[in-house]
Write a protein that holds these residues in place. Sequence first.
Motif, PDB file in Angstrom:
ATOM      1  N   ALA A 236      -1.310  -4.366  23.643  1.00  0.00           N
ATOM      2  CA  ALA A 236      -0.571  -3.743  22.621  1.00  0.00           C
ATOM      3  C   ALA A 236      -1.513  -2.772  22.188  1.00  0.00           C
ATOM      4  CB  ALA A 236       0.145  -4.506  21.370  1.00  0.00           C
ATOM      5  N   THR A 237      -2.729  -2.847  21.991  1.00  0.00           N
ATOM      6  CA  THR A 237      -3.469  -1.822  21.275  1.00  0.00           C
ATOM      7  C   THR A 237      -4.452  -0.954  22.231  1.00  0.00           C
ATOM      8  OG1 THR A 237      -5.166  -3.074  20.518  1.00  0.00           O
ATOM      9  CG2 THR A 237      -3.232  -2.932  18.973  1.00  0.00           C
ATOM     10  N   PHE A 238      -4.160  -1.119  23.274  1.00  0.00           N
ATOM     11  CA  PHE A 238      -5.149  -0.952  24.409  1.00  0.00           C
ATOM     12  C   PHE A 238      -4.811   0.815  24.425  1.00  0.00           C
ATOM     13  CE2 PHE A 238      -6.769  -0.143  28.807  1.00  0.00           C
ATOM     14  CZ  PHE A 238      -8.005  -0.685  28.747  1.00  0.00           C
ATOM     15  N   ASN A 239      -6.235   1.550  24.405  1.00  0.00           N
ATOM     16  CA  ASN A 239      -6.024   3.019  24.265  1.00  0.00           C
ATOM     17  C   ASN A 239      -6.299   3.785  25.675  1.00  0.00           C
ATOM     18  OD1 ASN A 239      -5.724   5.366  23.367  1.00  0.00           O
ATOM     19  ND2 ASN A 239      -7.657   5.533  22.102  1.00  0.00           N
ATOM     20  N   LYS A 240      -5.568   3.576  26.608  1.00  0.00           N
ATOM     21  CA  LYS A 240      -5.670   4.221  27.645  1.00  0.00           C
ATOM     22  C   LYS A 240      -4.307   4.906  28.259  1.00  0.00           C
ATOM     23  CE  LYS A 240      -7.470   3.685  32.236  1.00  0.00           C
ATOM     24  NZ  LYS A 240      -7.703   2.722  33.379  1.00  0.00           N
ATOM     25  N   HIS A 241      -4.279   6.147  28.683  1.00  0.00           N
ATOM     26  CA  HIS A 241      -3.093   7.029  28.897  1.00  0.00           C
ATOM     27  C   HIS A 241      -2.271   6.068  30.108  1.00  0.00           C
ATOM     28  CE1 HIS A 241      -0.209   9.771  29.239  1.00  0.00           C
ATOM     29  NE2 HIS A 241      -0.508  10.327  30.608  1.00  0.00           N
ATOM     30  N   ASP A 242      -3.052   5.469  31.003  1.00  0.00           N
ATOM     31  CA  ASP A 242      -2.282   5.251  32.173  1.00  0.00           C
ATOM     32  C   ASP A 242      -1.397   3.870  32.049  1.00  0.00           C
ATOM     33  OD1 ASP A 242      -3.867   6.982  33.717  1.00  0.00           O
ATOM     34  OD2 ASP A 242      -4.996   5.722  34.584  1.00  0.00           O
ATOM     35  N   ILE A 243      -1.959   3.323  30.927  1.00  0.00           N
ATOM     36  CA  ILE A 243      -1.030   1.916  30.659  1.00  0.00           C
ATOM     37  C   ILE A 243       0.499   2.323  30.279  1.00  0.00           C
ATOM     38  CG2 ILE A 243      -1.649   1.733  28.425  1.00  0.00           C
ATOM     39  CD1 ILE A 243      -2.002  -1.142  28.968  1.00  0.00           C
ATOM     40  N   ASP A 244       0.565   3.463  29.727  1.00  0.00           N
ATOM     41  CA  ASP A 244       2.083   3.731  29.156  1.00  0.00           C
ATOM     42  C   ASP A 244       2.692   4.766  30.523  1.00  0.00           C
ATOM     43  OD1 ASP A 244       1.851   2.623  26.904  1.00  0.00           O
ATOM     44  OD2 ASP A 244       0.451   4.300  26.144  1.00  0.00           O
ATOM     45  N   GLN A 245       2.511   4.711  31.445  1.00  0.00           N
ATOM     46  CA  GLN A 245       3.130   5.221  32.569  1.00  0.00           C
ATOM     47  C   GLN A 245       4.121   4.306  33.194  1.00  0.00           C
ATOM     48  OE1 GLN A 245       0.199   7.280  35.204  1.00  0.00           O
ATOM     49  NE2 GLN A 245      -0.183   8.953  33.628  1.00  0.00           N
ATOM     50  N   LEU A 246       4.860   4.669  33.710  1.00  0.00           N
ATOM     51  CA  LEU A 246       5.926   3.786  34.524  1.00  0.00           C
ATOM     52  C   LEU A 246       5.218   3.037  35.771  1.00  0.00           C
ATOM     53  CD1 LEU A 246       9.280   5.569  34.795  1.00  0.00           C
ATOM     54  CD2 LEU A 246       8.925   3.742  33.157  1.00  0.00           C
ATOM     55  N   MET A 247       5.568   1.957  36.006  1.00  0.00           N
ATOM     56  CA  MET A 247       4.967   1.051  37.153  1.00  0.00           C
ATOM     57  C   MET A 247       5.329   1.634  38.418  1.00  0.00           C
ATOM     58  SD  MET A 247       5.159  -2.638  35.473  1.00  0.00           S
ATOM     59  CE  MET A 247       4.220  -3.618  36.825  1.00  0.00           C
ATOM     60  N   ASP A 248       4.527   1.528  39.438  1.00  0.00           N
ATOM     61  CA  ASP A 248       5.027   1.630  40.749  1.00  0.00           C
ATOM     62  C   ASP A 248       6.250   1.006  40.968  1.00  0.00           C
ATOM     63  OD1 ASP A 248       3.029   3.601  41.007  1.00  0.00           O
ATOM     64  OD2 ASP A 248       1.699   2.110  41.916  1.00  0.00           O
ATOM     65  N   ASN A 249       7.383   1.613  41.755  1.00  0.00           N
ATOM     66  CA  ASN A 249       8.411   0.607  41.941  1.00  0.00           C
ATOM     67  C   ASN A 249       8.878  -0.139  40.666  1.00  0.00           C
ATOM     68  OD1 ASN A 249      10.633  -0.587  43.151  1.00  0.00           O
ATOM     69  ND2 ASN A 249       9.479  -1.810  44.213  1.00  0.00           N
TER      70      ASN A 249
ATOM     71  N   GLU B 107      13.239   1.339  32.540  1.00  0.00           N
ATOM     72  CA  GLU B 107      12.113   0.986  33.545  1.00  0.00           C
ATOM     73  C   GLU B 107      10.759   0.468  32.786  1.00  0.00           C
ATOM     74  OE1 GLU B 107      12.272   4.626  35.698  1.00  0.00           O
ATOM     75  OE2 GLU B 107      13.463   3.531  37.071  1.00  0.00           O
ATOM     76  N   MET B 108      10.116  -0.404  33.199  1.00  0.00           N
ATOM     77  CA  MET B 108       8.902  -0.928  32.429  1.00  0.00           C
ATOM     78  C   MET B 108       7.556  -0.181  32.800  1.00  0.00           C
ATOM     79  SD  MET B 108       9.597  -4.825  32.572  1.00  0.00           S
ATOM     80  CE  MET B 108       8.785  -5.214  31.015  1.00  0.00           C
ATOM     81  N   THR B 109       7.118   0.157  31.964  1.00  0.00           N
ATOM     82  CA  THR B 109       5.443   0.725  31.839  1.00  0.00           C
ATOM     83  C   THR B 109       4.602  -0.650  32.108  1.00  0.00           C
ATOM     84  OG1 THR B 109       4.946   0.503  29.573  1.00  0.00           O
ATOM     85  CG2 THR B 109       5.845   2.816  30.511  1.00  0.00           C
TER      86      THR B 109
END
Length: 189
Positions: free
Chosen positions: A85-98, A114-116
């Motif tokens: 929940a607190t991880f500070n990385k931009h990629d984690i908030d992008q939509l997942m593949d498929n 759709e889920m990140t």
Amino acid sequence: MGRLRQFGAIFYQLTRPLSYLRIKHADKWVYDWLAPIVLTAVTCVIIYFFIPVSDVVKGSGLIDSINGFIGNLPGFFIAGLAAVATFNKHDIDQLMDNPPTIEIMHHGYPLMIEMTRRRFLCVLFSYLTAVSIFLVLCTKIALAITVPSEWFIPAAWVGIVGFFFLLWQMILATVLGLYYLGERLHTPQ
């Protein structure tokens, strides 16, 4: 009508840790249902042929021993949830593949989103925390219940199947979460 809506909102909030099971994705049924059913069947066959049922369900038996380990897991799952929940990385908030989807309530109305990776992992670790707590409490209660002797074997097998199904489902979901934490979070989209 206001009280009913308020009750509905409270019910929604209290059951959200189980929302992991409502995630929609083509492959998810394999992790949630098929694999746990197969592993539960294999476990039950092994128990049937090699372990007396009474040794599985007695006070210091197999299930009670496994339950001791499971009792330690909620703290780890909550720590995992807090980290994600607190991880500070931009990629984690992008939509997942498929991307898998999940229905949430937004301003009192259902909304399919759709889920990140972050949302997926938060929902997953919430579910794992709730299941581990539920499994420990229900198992402790079930092992304390005295069943008439003519019902012992059927009741024991219902408990064995239910326990091992939830255990395998929890183990597989944990492994999936570890895969996402250990590899997918660090792999570019």
